[in-house]
Write a protein that holds these residues in place. Structure first.
Motif, PDB file in Angstrom:
ATOM      1  N   TRP A 113       0.814  -1.073   0.105  1.00  0.00           N
ATOM      2  CA  TRP A 113      -0.115   0.223   0.109  1.00  0.00           C
ATOM      3  C   TRP A 113       0.643   1.052   0.434  1.00  0.00           C
ATOM      4  N   ASP A 114       0.809   2.258  -0.839  1.00  0.00           N
ATOM      5  CA  ASP A 114       1.630   3.176  -1.278  1.00  0.00           C
ATOM      6  C   ASP A 114       0.740   4.417  -0.771  1.00  0.00           C
ATOM      7  N   THR A 115       1.074   4.867   0.389  1.00  0.00           N
ATOM      8  CA  THR A 115       0.579   6.362   0.765  1.00  0.00           C
ATOM      9  C   THR A 115       0.742   7.627   0.268  1.00  0.00           C
ATOM     10  N   ALA A 116       0.169   7.847   0.420  1.00  0.00           N
ATOM     11  CA  ALA A 116       0.030   9.733   0.626  1.00  0.00           C
ATOM     12  C   ALA A 116       0.924  10.342   0.971  1.00  0.00           C
ATOM     13  N   GLY A 117       1.968  11.376   1.726  1.00  0.00           N
ATOM     14  CA  GLY A 117       2.700  11.972   2.520  1.00  0.00           C
ATOM     15  C   GLY A 117       1.996  13.511   2.267  1.00  0.00           C
ATOM     16  N   GLN A 118       1.276  13.432   1.892  1.00  0.00           N
ATOM     17  CA  GLN A 118       0.635  15.154   1.590  1.00  0.00           C
ATOM     18  C   GLN A 118      -0.044  15.151   2.436  1.00  0.00           C
ATOM     19  N   GLU A 119      -0.180  16.139   3.155  1.00  0.00           N
ATOM     20  CA  GLU A 119      -1.075  16.201   4.043  1.00  0.00           C
ATOM     21  C   GLU A 119      -2.382  16.468   3.786  1.00  0.00           C
ATOM     22  N   ARG A 120      -2.795  17.176   3.158  1.00  0.00           N
ATOM     23  CA  ARG A 120      -3.741  16.897   2.632  1.00  0.00           C
ATOM     24  C   ARG A 120      -4.452  15.797   2.529  1.00  0.00           C
ATOM     25  N   PHE A 121      -4.433  14.935   2.053  1.00  0.00           N
ATOM     26  CA  PHE A 121      -4.622  13.560   1.378  1.00  0.00           C
ATOM     27  C   PHE A 121      -3.876  12.724   2.742  1.00  0.00           C
ATOM     28  N   LYS A 122      -3.295  13.517   3.499  1.00  0.00           N
ATOM     29  CA  LYS A 122      -2.945  12.314   5.147  1.00  0.00           C
ATOM     30  C   LYS A 122      -4.056  11.486   5.280  1.00  0.00           C
ATOM     31  N   CYS A 123      -5.273  12.343   5.607  1.00  0.00           N
ATOM     32  CA  CYS A 123      -6.587  11.499   6.227  1.00  0.00           C
ATOM     33  C   CYS A 123      -7.892  10.370   5.389  1.00  0.00           C
ATOM     34  N   ILE A 124      -7.082  10.687   4.208  1.00  0.00           N
ATOM     35  CA  ILE A 124      -7.411   9.461   3.532  1.00  0.00           C
ATOM     36  C   ILE A 124      -7.166   8.709   3.495  1.00  0.00           C
ATOM     37  N   ALA A 125      -5.351   8.555   3.796  1.00  0.00           N
ATOM     38  CA  ALA A 125      -4.728   7.705   3.196  1.00  0.00           C
ATOM     39  C   ALA A 125      -4.503   6.510   4.776  1.00  0.00           C
ATOM     40  N   SER A 126      -5.289   7.669   5.056  1.00  0.00           N
ATOM     41  CA  SER A 126      -4.984   6.970   7.358  1.00  0.00           C
ATOM     42  C   SER A 126      -5.793   5.933   7.429  1.00  0.00           C
ATOM     43  N   THR A 127      -6.852   6.116   6.369  1.00  0.00           N
ATOM     44  CA  THR A 127      -7.987   5.151   7.005  1.00  0.00           C
ATOM     45  C   THR A 127      -7.882   3.851   5.540  1.00  0.00           C
ATOM     46  N   TYR A 128      -6.940   3.947   5.585  1.00  0.00           N
ATOM     47  CA  TYR A 128      -6.366   2.238   4.911  1.00  0.00           C
ATOM     48  C   TYR A 128      -5.172   1.242   5.810  1.00  0.00           C
ATOM     49  N   TYR A 129      -4.929   2.344   6.908  1.00  0.00           N
ATOM     50  CA  TYR A 129      -3.436   1.751   7.722  1.00  0.00           C
ATOM     51  C   TYR A 129      -3.915   0.282   8.371  1.00  0.00           C
ATOM     52  N   ARG A 130      -5.035   0.386   9.082  1.00  0.00           N
ATOM     53  CA  ARG A 130      -5.263  -0.667   9.542  1.00  0.00           C
ATOM     54  C   ARG A 130      -5.244  -2.658   8.939  1.00  0.00           C
ATOM     55  N   GLY A 131      -4.951  -3.264  10.230  1.00  0.00           N
ATOM     56  CA  GLY A 131      -4.709  -4.396   9.521  1.00  0.00           C
ATOM     57  C   GLY A 131      -3.697  -5.109   8.896  1.00  0.00           C
ATOM     58  N   ALA A 132      -2.022  -3.626   9.278  1.00  0.00           N
ATOM     59  CA  ALA A 132      -1.239  -3.973   8.212  1.00  0.00           C
ATOM     60  C   ALA A 132      -0.808  -4.825   9.187  1.00  0.00           C
ATOM     61  N   GLN A 133       0.185  -6.056   9.050  1.00  0.00           N
ATOM     62  CA  GLN A 133       1.425  -6.549   9.134  1.00  0.00           C
ATOM     63  C   GLN A 133       2.883  -6.315   8.902  1.00  0.00           C
ATOM     64  N   THR A 134       3.043  -5.444   8.151  1.00  0.00           N
ATOM     65  CA  THR A 134       4.245  -4.615   8.273  1.00  0.00           C
ATOM     66  C   THR A 134       4.235  -2.938   7.721  1.00  0.00           C
ATOM     67  N   ILE A 135       4.765  -2.412   8.486  1.00  0.00           N
ATOM     68  CA  ILE A 135       5.146  -0.857   8.256  1.00  0.00           C
ATOM     69  C   ILE A 135       6.083  -0.283   7.778  1.00  0.00           C
ATOM     70  N   VAL A 136       5.671  -0.009   6.459  1.00  0.00           N
ATOM     71  CA  VAL A 136       8.112   0.726   6.142  1.00  0.00           C
ATOM     72  C   VAL A 136       7.310   1.820   6.193  1.00  0.00           C
ATOM     73  N   ILE A 137       8.463   2.531   6.964  1.00  0.00           N
ATOM     74  CA  ILE A 137       9.121   4.178   7.793  1.00  0.00           C
ATOM     75  C   ILE A 137       9.854   5.063   6.941  1.00  0.00           C
TER      76      ILE A 137
END
Ligand code: GTP
Ligand code: MG
Length: 266
Positions: A113-137
């Motif tokens: 899952w490739d998420t948005a880093g831009q602040e204005r898209f962050k809240c959409i992206a964060s709804t997809y964080y759930r259920g991750a087995q691996t987090i890549v920062i």
């Protein structure tokens, strides 16, 4: 009359360059999820004996987070499509790619899952964080602020996930733009942070491809190992009685289950 097999039910074989036969090594022993040279012996035996249960059908979710323009999309595109775009196109919300591997002869998939880093898209992206087995920062090795922000990205990702059940990676990108002296300076800070947050540290370049494949192989292998061990744990506790009679080896999983059983009866 010939029988037609519905095409949806038959997947093509896994690509030859997605076959993992050995545990890929970590980038730095100072900041690694684990530093063993080989896959866990219980995992190897289970794979040889085809006792991996549902792992072969499993798709592990990997979320990739970090500041805008640090190179998350380029990293995924370099691995999945062997492509690199020098023009920046911000990710809006999220995107995802599926990658199929074969680890120790067992199919295993990652959903990246490739998420948005831009602040204005962050809240959409964060709804997809759930259920991750691996987090890549992800951070840019040429931008200290992006490394400073890594903790915040981790915190946000962990709000949606169980911290005890995720594997963490801290990845520095754009290594090609950094001189050895500059790089070694930021590496010290990155390794320190990785140790603190218990993440495995990697540095790579999506432009040259340096370490990209090695990194994703490592992610797939460690996620696979955890899944097989969890599966063995499950099947071990289901058949404690049966297996104790067969196995007397104290190093194996079933004997561990026996120990657990005798403790709880005291
Ligand atoms: N030299 C170099 N440039 C890179 C590398 N990785 C990414 N870039 C460049 O950095 C810019 C941003 O890359 P992206 O992958 O789009 O960044 P992102 O993290 O996905 O950004 P958001 O989607 O906004 O969060 C682009 O212009 C890329 O070409 C790299 O390894 N080396
Ligand atoms: Mg992007």
């Amino acid at each position: 009359m010939s029988v037609r097999v519905p095409s949806m039910s038959v997947l093509p074989p896994v690509r030859k360059d997605r076959v993992i036969a050995q545990l890929p090594q970590c980038y730095s022993k100072k900041a690694a999820v684990q530093t063993k040279d080989e896959f866990n012996s219980k995992v190897k035996t289970a794979c040889q004996e085809q006792r991996t249960g549902t792992v072969g059908f499993k798709i592990a979710k990997v979320i990739v987070v970090g500041d805008l323009a640090v190179g998350k999309t380029c990293l995924i595109n370099r691995f999945c499509k062997d492509a690199f775009d020098k023009n920046y196109k911000a990710t809006i919300g999220v995107d995802f790619e599926m990658e199929r591997f074969e680890v120790l002869g067992v199919p295993f998939s990652l959903q990246l899952w490739d998420t948005a880093g831009q602040e204005r898209f962050k809240c959409i992206a964060s709804t997809y964080y759930r259920g991750a087995q691996t987090i890549v920062i992800v951070f840019d090795v040429n931008d200290v602020a992006s490394l400073r922000h890594a903790r915040q990205w981790l915190e946000d990702a962990l709000k949606e996930n169980d911290p005890t059940n995720v594997q963490l990676f801290l990845v520095g990108t754009k290594k090609d733009l950094s001189s050895p002296a500059q790089y070694s300076q930021i590496e010290q800070d990155a390794i320190k942070l990785a140790e603190e947050i218990k993440a495995e540290y990697w540095a790579l370049s999506s432009l040259t491809g340096e370490n990209v494949r090695e990194f994703f192989f490592r992610v797939a292998s460690l996620a696979f190992e955890v899944n097989v061990l969890a599966e063995l744990e499950k099947s071990g506790s289901r058949h404690i009685g049966d297996v104790i009679k067969i196995n007397s080896n104290s190093n194996n999983l079933y004997a561990t289950s026996k120990k657990k059983q005798s403790n709880c009866c005291q």
